[in-house]
Design a protein around this motif. Structure first.
Motif, short mmCIF file in Angstrom:
data_model
loop_
_atom_site.label_atom_id
_atom_site.label_comp_id
_atom_site.label_asym_id
_atom_site.label_seq_id
_atom_site.Cartn_x
_atom_site.Cartn_y
_atom_site.Cartn_z
N THR A 4 0.84 -1.19 0.00
CA THR A 4 0.00 0.00 0.00
C THR A 4 0.88 1.25 0.00
N THR A 5 1.91 1.25 0.82
CA THR A 5 2.82 2.40 0.89
C THR A 5 3.50 2.61 -0.45
N GLN A 6 3.98 1.55 -1.06
CA GLN A 6 4.64 1.66 -2.37
C GLN A 6 3.64 2.14 -3.43
N SER A 7 2.44 1.62 -3.41
CA SER A 7 1.41 2.07 -4.34
C SER A 7 1.08 3.54 -4.13
N ASP A 8 0.98 3.94 -2.88
CA ASP A 8 0.71 5.35 -2.57
C ASP A 8 1.84 6.23 -3.09
#
Length: 134
Positions: A4-8
C-alpha cells in the motif's frame, strides 16, 4: 502495508508528474494520448493504428483521435505503410523525443523530491516508529 505504501508513493509520483506537466508551458495530453505516445516511444518496433488499438484495448477511432492530437503537436506522425497501403504506421518525431526527455526529467525531479521528503519524514519520526520502518 508495504505494498500500500509503495502504491501510494507511485500514485503520488504520478500526481506530481502530471501537476508539473500541467504547470509548464507545453502541450497537455489526455491519459489516452499519453498512453499512445508512451507506447510508441517506449516500445520498440513499428506501430500501427490497428496494433495500438489492440495493445491498449481501445477502438481504432479512439487511437485515430489521439494520433490526430499528437500530430497537431508534432509529437508523432502517421505514414502509409509502403508494404501494405491499407496500414498506417506511426512515426516518432524530434519534438516527441524532446517531450519524452522532458517527461523523464520531470519524473526524475518528482522522484527526488519524494525521496527527500521520505528521508525527512523518517528522521522526524519517533524512535519506535523508525525501528519498525526499516
Amino acid at each position: 502495508m508495504a505494498n500500500t505504501t509503495q502504491s501510494d508513493q507511485q500514485v503520488s509520483l504520478l500526481r506530481d508528474t502530471v501537476v508539473a506537466m500541467v504547470r509548464r508551458d507545453g502541450p497537455d495530453l489526455s491519459a489516452r494520448q499519453l498512453g499512445v505516445f508512451l507506447t510508441c516511444y517506449l516500445q520498440d518496433g513499428a506501430h500501427t493504428v490497428r496494433g495500438l488499438a489492440a495493445h491498449l484495448n481501445v477502438s481504432k477511432p479512439a487511437i485515430t483521435r489521439a494520433l490526430d492530437r499528437l500530430g497537431e503537436l508534432d509529437l508523432a506522425r502517421r505514414k502509409v505503410d509502403p508494404l501494405d497501403r491499407r496500414s498506417v504506421l506511426v512515426q516518432r518525431t524530434l519534438k516527441g523525443a524532446a517531450f519524452l526527455r522532458e517527461l523523464r526529467s520531470i519524473m526524475g525531479e518528482a522522484a527526488t523530491v519524494a525521496r527527500t521528503e521520505k528521508s525527512a519524514e523518517i528522521v522526524r519520526a519517533p524512535v519506535s516508529r523508525r525501528a519498525s520502518a526499516g
